[in-house]
Design an enzyme around this catalytic site. Structure first.
Site, PDB file in Angstrom:
ATOM      1  CG  HIS A 125      95.465 -40.346  11.818  1.00  4.06           C
ATOM      2  ND1 HIS A 125      94.139 -40.962  12.001  1.00  4.06           N
ATOM      3  CD2 HIS A 125      95.332 -39.432  10.853  1.00  4.06           C
ATOM      4  CE1 HIS A 125      93.518 -40.454  11.139  1.00  4.06           C
ATOM      5  NE2 HIS A 125      94.301 -39.440  10.306  1.00  4.06           N
ATOM      6  CB  THR A 126      99.885 -39.023  17.333  1.00  4.19           C
ATOM      7  OG1 THR A 126      99.454 -37.798  17.431  1.00  4.19           O
ATOM      8  CG2 THR A 126     100.996 -39.376  16.572  1.00  4.19           C
TER       9      THR A 126
ATOM     10  N   GLY B  51      82.299 -30.272   8.108  1.00  9.07           N
ATOM     11  CA  GLY B  51      83.052 -31.190   7.119  1.00  9.07           C
ATOM     12  C   GLY B  51      84.444 -30.658   6.725  1.00  9.07           C
ATOM     13  CB  ALA B  52      86.063 -27.565   6.960  1.00  4.02           C
TER      14      ALA B  52
ATOM     15  CB  SER C  83      86.930 -30.613  15.845  1.00  2.00           C
ATOM     16  OG  SER C  83      87.601 -31.778  15.708  1.00  2.00           O
ATOM     17  CB  SER C  84      81.496 -28.816  13.250  1.00  4.88           C
ATOM     18  OG  SER C  84      81.854 -29.923  12.568  1.00  4.88           O
TER      19      SER C  84
ATOM     20  CG  ASP D 198      89.514 -33.786  17.024  1.00  4.40           C
ATOM     21  OD1 ASP D 198      90.561 -33.353  17.208  1.00  4.40           O
ATOM     22  OD2 ASP D 198      88.738 -34.262  16.355  1.00  4.40           O
TER      23      ASP D 198
ATOM     24  CE1 TYR E  47      90.422 -40.475  13.562  1.00  8.65           C
ATOM     25  CE2 TYR E  47      89.590 -42.250  14.612  1.00  8.65           C
ATOM     26  CZ  TYR E  47      90.220 -40.925  14.615  1.00  8.65           C
ATOM     27  OH  TYR E  47      90.740 -40.535  15.759  1.00  8.65           O
TER      28      TYR E  47
HETATM   29  C1  GAF Z   1      89.815 -36.791  14.018  1.00  7.95           C
HETATM   30  C2  GAF Z   1      89.743 -37.226  15.412  1.00  7.95           C
HETATM   31  F1  GAF Z   1      88.643 -37.065  15.958  1.00  7.95           F
HETATM   32  C3  GAF Z   1      90.835 -37.225  16.366  1.00  7.95           C
HETATM   33  O1  GAF Z   1      90.673 -37.944  17.472  1.00  7.95           O
HETATM   34  C4  GAF Z   1      92.311 -37.403  15.541  1.00  7.95           C
HETATM   35  O2  GAF Z   1      92.663 -38.634  15.559  1.00  7.95           O
HETATM   36  C5  GAF Z   1      92.345 -36.755  14.429  1.00  7.95           C
HETATM   37  O3  GAF Z   1      91.103 -37.106  13.400  1.00  7.95           O
HETATM   38  C6  GAF Z   1      93.546 -37.196  13.642  1.00  7.95           C
HETATM   39  O4  GAF Z   1      94.686 -36.779  14.296  1.00  7.95           O
HETATM   40  O5  GAF Z   1      89.831 -35.432  14.208  1.00  7.95           O
END
Ligand code: GAF
Length: 389
Positions: free
Chosen positions: A33-34, A119-120, A123-124, A169, A219
């Protein structure tokens, strides 16, 4: 061998030879989340990949086949817009972004499938977006570089999936390097590779099995909370344009005005940026014990201040803590479910997986899915006959 399978499925369905591309999912060592706070991240591409077979079909229609679901979605290029078929939206979002950048996208066929668990938190969705963007860029000779493709894929996620994600991602999928984690400065977009000593340490994922419905709405809420914090701080410190610029004393000085929730969100982000820098220094020094401690600290911040963990993720981290060969553990990715990332000495990986699975089963009365990861290179074309993950 998915590449052969996907390519064969394409030939069988459409009757001509496609371009084949592989697109990896990602882990993130630290820096959660940075990315949307102009901060630092430290991801890597892994050997959980989606393979694409793509070809131009000489029509004005797009035909998409999700091989694993055996579902076909067909749409006219003039009608590309977000629709009810979620998996198709990720692909159509890429088409729309290319069109918006002035790339004339002709009709094409696409078959895709792979082994990135859905969903794991691996980043599919980014792998899907990046793989198609890369394939169309190649087929059309559009000349977009990898950074442009990552940004295009990110915009597709914003507009067609409704998640206001950062760049991590998509960047990881496109810029991964075998055996390395990559530090990305999400403000300057400068990046640097750090070797990960895979012979001695493994990154093992434990899947909580939780897919939280709140993941995308919460998010986006976190993004707003961070922006609210920047708005307050910016009034007092004109140099604070994002949480990357903020300091802990500044936060402490304006805690009441920020309000407790926003204060805690900002507190986590400022600390996490520091942890990424510390982790890079530790990696460079070969100090994996410190890296592991930073993972535990990151998890505590994500759980207590950022409030994106869940009981199952907390339980998995608690179960991993103190187990033989475990240096660190934390939840990974956006949160509210998905996997924990565990830094484990190579010699203890088998024992770690077996004992975690047994304890998880005893506690939750269900099996624990785990994944061993190998850090691989970013999106690339696959030559005929070449094996991929
Ligand atoms: C998800 C988001 F897609 C990324 O951009 C990132 O913010 C992440 O959450 C948290 O670090 O994967």
């Amino acid at each position: 061998m998915p590449a052969t399978r996907i390519s064969a499925a394409f030939q069988q369905r459409f009757g001509y030879a496609p371009l084949v591309v592989r697109a990896p999912g990602r882990i993130n060592l630290i820096g959660e989340h940075t990315d949307y706070n102009d901060g630092l991240v430290l991801p890597a591409a892994i050997d959980k990949e989606i393979t694409f077979a793509v070809g131009l079909n000489g029509t004005d229609r797009v035909r998409l086949l999700a091989h694993d679901k055996d579902e076909l979605h067909e749409v006219a290029l003039a009608d590309v817009r977000p629709g009810p078929v979620q998996w198709a939206n990720y692909l159509l979002g890429v088409v729309a972004q290319l069109q918006q950048r002035g790339v004339a996208v002709p009709g094409f066929d696409c078959v895709f499938g792979g082994n990135v668990p859905m969903g794991a938190g691996l980043s599919s969705s980014a792998a899907v977006e990046c793989g198609l963007a890369f394939a169309l860029n190649e087929l059309l000779g559009a000349g977009l570089d990898r950074l442009a493709l990552a940004q295009l894929a990110q915009a597709a996620e914003h507009q067609y999936a409704g998640v206001q994600c950062g760049l991590m991602d998509q960047f990881a999928s496109l810029f991964g390097r075998a055996g390395h984690v990559v530090q990305l400065d999400c403000r300057s977009l400068a990046y640097a590779y750090f070797p990960f000593e895979a012979a001695r340490y493994h990154l093992v994922l434990c899947n909580s099995g939780v897919k939280h419905a709140l993941a995308s709405s919460e998010y986006n809420t976190r993004r707003q909370e961070c922006a609210a914090g920047v708005a307050v701080l910016g009034r007092h410190y004109p140099t604070v344009a994002s949480l990357r610029d903020a300091t802990l004393p500044q936060l402490a000085a304006h805690r009441a005005e920020l309000g407790e929730v926003v204060y805690r969100r900002c507190h986590y982000v400022v600390q996490e940026n520091t942890r990424v820098a510390q982790a890079c220094a530790a990696l460079a020094a070969g100090d994996m014990v410190t890296v592991g401690q930073l993972l535990y600290a990151s998890h505590a911040g994500l759980r207590d201040d950022y409030a994106v963990s869940c009981p199952e993720l907390d339980k998995l981290v608690a179960l991993a803590t103190g187990r033989p060969g475990v240096l660190g553990a934390r939840m990974m990715g956006g949160g509210f479910g998905g996997c924990t990332l565990n830094l484990v000495e190579a010699a203890h990986v088998t024992g770690f997986i077996e004992s975690m699975a047994a304890d998880f089963l005893a506690f939750y009365r269900r099996g624990l899915e785990t994944y061993q990861t190998v850090i691989v290179g970013g999106v690339s074309t696959v030559a005929p006959g070449e094996a991929v993950a």
